[in-house]
Design a protein around this motif. Structure first.
Motif, short mmCIF file in Angstrom:
data_model
loop_
_atom_site.label_atom_id
_atom_site.label_comp_id
_atom_site.label_asym_id
_atom_site.label_seq_id
_atom_site.Cartn_x
_atom_site.Cartn_y
_atom_site.Cartn_z
N GLY A 23 0.86 -1.18 0.00
CA GLY A 23 0.00 0.00 0.00
C GLY A 23 0.89 1.22 0.00
O GLY A 23 1.52 1.57 1.01
N LEU A 24 0.99 1.88 -1.17
CA LEU A 24 1.94 2.99 -1.27
C LEU A 24 1.20 4.32 -1.42
O LEU A 24 1.38 5.05 -2.40
CB LEU A 24 2.90 2.71 -2.44
N GLY A 25 0.39 4.65 -0.42
CA GLY A 25 -0.21 5.98 -0.34
C GLY A 25 0.86 6.92 0.21
O GLY A 25 2.06 6.61 0.15
N ARG A 26 0.46 8.03 0.81
CA ARG A 26 1.46 8.99 1.31
C ARG A 26 2.27 8.39 2.46
O ARG A 26 3.49 8.54 2.51
CB ARG A 26 0.78 10.27 1.79
N PHE A 27 1.60 7.69 3.35
CA PHE A 27 2.29 7.10 4.50
C PHE A 27 3.23 6.00 4.03
O PHE A 27 4.43 6.00 4.34
CB PHE A 27 1.26 6.55 5.50
N GLY A 28 2.70 5.06 3.26
CA GLY A 28 3.50 3.93 2.79
C GLY A 28 4.68 4.37 1.93
O GLY A 28 5.79 3.85 2.06
N ARG A 38 -1.16 0.46 -10.84
CA ARG A 38 -0.02 0.51 -11.77
C ARG A 38 0.71 1.85 -11.75
O ARG A 38 1.95 1.89 -11.75
CB ARG A 38 -0.55 0.22 -13.18
N ARG A 39 -0.03 2.95 -11.69
CA ARG A 39 0.63 4.27 -11.77
C ARG A 39 1.52 4.52 -10.56
O ARG A 39 2.59 5.12 -10.65
CB ARG A 39 -0.41 5.40 -11.84
N VAL A 40 1.05 4.05 -9.41
CA VAL A 40 1.82 4.21 -8.17
C VAL A 40 3.14 3.44 -8.28
O VAL A 40 4.21 3.95 -7.97
CB VAL A 40 0.98 3.67 -6.97
N ILE A 41 3.05 2.21 -8.78
CA ILE A 41 4.24 1.37 -8.92
C ILE A 41 5.20 1.96 -9.95
O ILE A 41 6.42 2.00 -9.75
CB ILE A 41 3.84 -0.08 -9.29
N GLU A 42 4.66 2.50 -11.03
CA GLU A 42 5.53 3.10 -12.05
C GLU A 42 6.31 4.28 -11.48
O GLU A 42 7.48 4.46 -11.77
CB GLU A 42 4.70 3.56 -13.26
N MET A 43 5.64 5.07 -10.63
CA MET A 43 6.31 6.23 -10.04
C MET A 43 7.44 5.82 -9.12
O MET A 43 8.43 6.54 -8.98
CB MET A 43 5.30 7.03 -9.20
N LEU A 44 7.31 4.66 -8.47
CA LEU A 44 8.29 4.28 -7.45
C LEU A 44 9.27 3.20 -7.88
O LEU A 44 10.21 2.89 -7.15
CB LEU A 44 7.54 3.81 -6.18
N SER A 45 9.07 2.62 -9.05
CA SER A 45 9.89 1.44 -9.41
C SER A 45 11.39 1.72 -9.44
O SER A 45 12.18 0.82 -9.19
CB SER A 45 9.42 0.84 -10.73
N ILE A 75 3.13 -5.14 -8.85
CA ILE A 75 1.72 -4.76 -8.94
C ILE A 75 0.93 -6.00 -8.54
O ILE A 75 1.04 -7.04 -9.19
CB ILE A 75 1.36 -4.33 -10.38
N ALA A 76 0.21 -5.88 -7.45
CA ALA A 76 -0.54 -7.05 -6.97
C ALA A 76 -1.72 -6.61 -6.14
O ALA A 76 -1.65 -5.59 -5.43
CB ALA A 76 0.37 -7.94 -6.13
#
Ligand SMILES: Nc1ncnc2c1ncn2[C@@H]1O[C@H](COP(=O)(O)OP(=O)(O)OP(=O)(O)O)[C@@H](O)[C@H]1O
Ligand SMILES: Nc1ncnc2c1ncn2[C@@H]1O[C@H](COP(=O)(O)OP(=O)(O)OP(=O)(O)O)[C@@H](O)[C@H]1O
Lengths: 217, 217
Positions: B8-13, B34-41, B49-50
């Motif tokens: 869970g990669l919101g602001r806290f994560g 997907r967009r969250v994972i792309e930003m952090l990969s 992505i799961a």
């Protein structure tokens, strides 16, 4: 005893408002959601149901007498920003705002508020510290990469003299306080022997403290 | 160097994950977006992505080797809880979870996790402290209502000897460290004269510290 107004009573705003009341201050709580106000009306000094994007409603509440007004509206960035603009137009001098995104932060900085709070991000940082250094129960930054940290003495370190504990970092880290059960022992001597369950307070630069902290696992 | 998984990669994560990487640890980031994972990969050791409510997807990530797994899914309490159950079934021993409500907290306690974090509530409390005691820049709890606090010396107190400053609370509060520019002065003597912009670290019981703090405005 001070006066505060908290606008937006989500989890952050509610906890803040109740904590200020607990500390003995007067707190006015404002929210557009009737159910939220009903839940808190007995716990705060005064509450009001109002949509703060409406500057007439806000003026009626006369928050000009407050030591600080805290805007804790989360999701609705627009409402948060409009509210801040109204407060500034009313001459409110101390405005603290909870920001949800970096964009929100940038706009608030430009508008000129006194403090911007990012609860999720700050707790993300604190949680990382708690995970990576579980032996450091609490810490305070002093600036210039210097810190004061609180560590608990585990069985493995019991019986060690303070000077021996600090041997490897002796010009960089100081043992400035020991708490033993309920007693505070300030500035313990070099030969002071630490016991299990003592709390030791150390001060020094980050690198040396981290090196030493590893011994407290 | 430790290994962590952040689900869970919101602001806290996200903040937590990036901070752990900055501290030199390996971090796997998992999110269904997907967009969250792309930003952090590029910033995390490994990303995936799961949908973590699917225990097959979670098992493929083999988080059993991690020092801790942190579940930072916010809004979707159901997903957070299902994920915790899967992790426990996989034998993960150190699970930290961000809780959104009291109900969420109660269920997590019953399931048995190692730490439950309430970012908004904890920051609400810290913010109340910062508002009510602006002169106390940082503080650490020692237990038994005893604290260590950090205060800044303002012009009005410059030239005062430490003993004179602590006169009214002399058996209850100790001056255990002064920071002057970049230098740390541990256990300063009673006659030590504080100067403007010094940082003074005091230890004592809450009531006496609060009484003294009022002089630092
Ligand atoms: N225009 C408005 N006028 C007054 N109150 C408002 C307005 N817009 C939103 N609020 C209130 O602000 C409160 C907090 O907002 P919201 O729940 O969106 O933020 P949040 O970030 O999820 O809160 P938290 O994380 O602190 O729980 C809500 O109770 C909501 O009713
Ligand atoms: N079933 C799931 N599997 C994987 N990731 C999930 C799942 N459900 C939610 N997430 C992810 O968890 C992340 C955080 O959740 P969400 O944004 O709801 O929480 P939040 O409390 O608003 O976060 P924060 O306050 O930390 O910004 C999101 O990026 C979301 O995509």
């Amino acid at each position: 005893m001070a006066q505060y107004a908290v606008i937006g009573l989500g989890r952050f705003g509610t906890t803040l408002a109740l904590q200020l009341v607990k500390m003995g201050h007067d707190v006015v709580g404002i929210d557009s959601d009737r159910r939220v106000i009903e839940m808190l009306s007995d716990s705060l000094t005064y509450t009001a149901i109002a949509d703060v994007t409406d500057d007439h409603a806000l003026r009626e509440l006369n928050p000009i007498d407050y030591d600080a007004v805290i805007v804790a509206i989360g999701e609705n960035m627009q409402a948060s920003l409009i509210c801040v603009v109204h407060l500034k137009n009313m001459g409110i001098e101390n405005i603290w705002v909870k920001a949800t995104t970096q964009a929100h932060h940038l706009i608030l900085s430009r508008l000129g508020v006194n403090r911007i709070i990012h609860p999720e991000e700050e707790m993300g940082t604190r949680t990382a510290q708690a995970l990576a250094y579980p032996m450091i129960r609490e810490y305070m930054a002093l600036g210039n990469r210097q810190y004061v940290v609180e560590v608990k003495v585990t069985a493995g370190l019991a019986g060690t003299a303070l000077a021996e504990l600090l041997e490897s970092v002796k010009d960089d880290v100081f043992g400035i306080l020991v708490k033993r059960r309920e007693q505070l022992i300030p500035c313990p001597a070099a030969q002071f022997v630490i016991e299990a369950n003592d709390t030791v307070v150390l001060a020094g630069n980050r690198t040396s403290l981290m090196k030493l902290a590893a011994r407290f696992v």
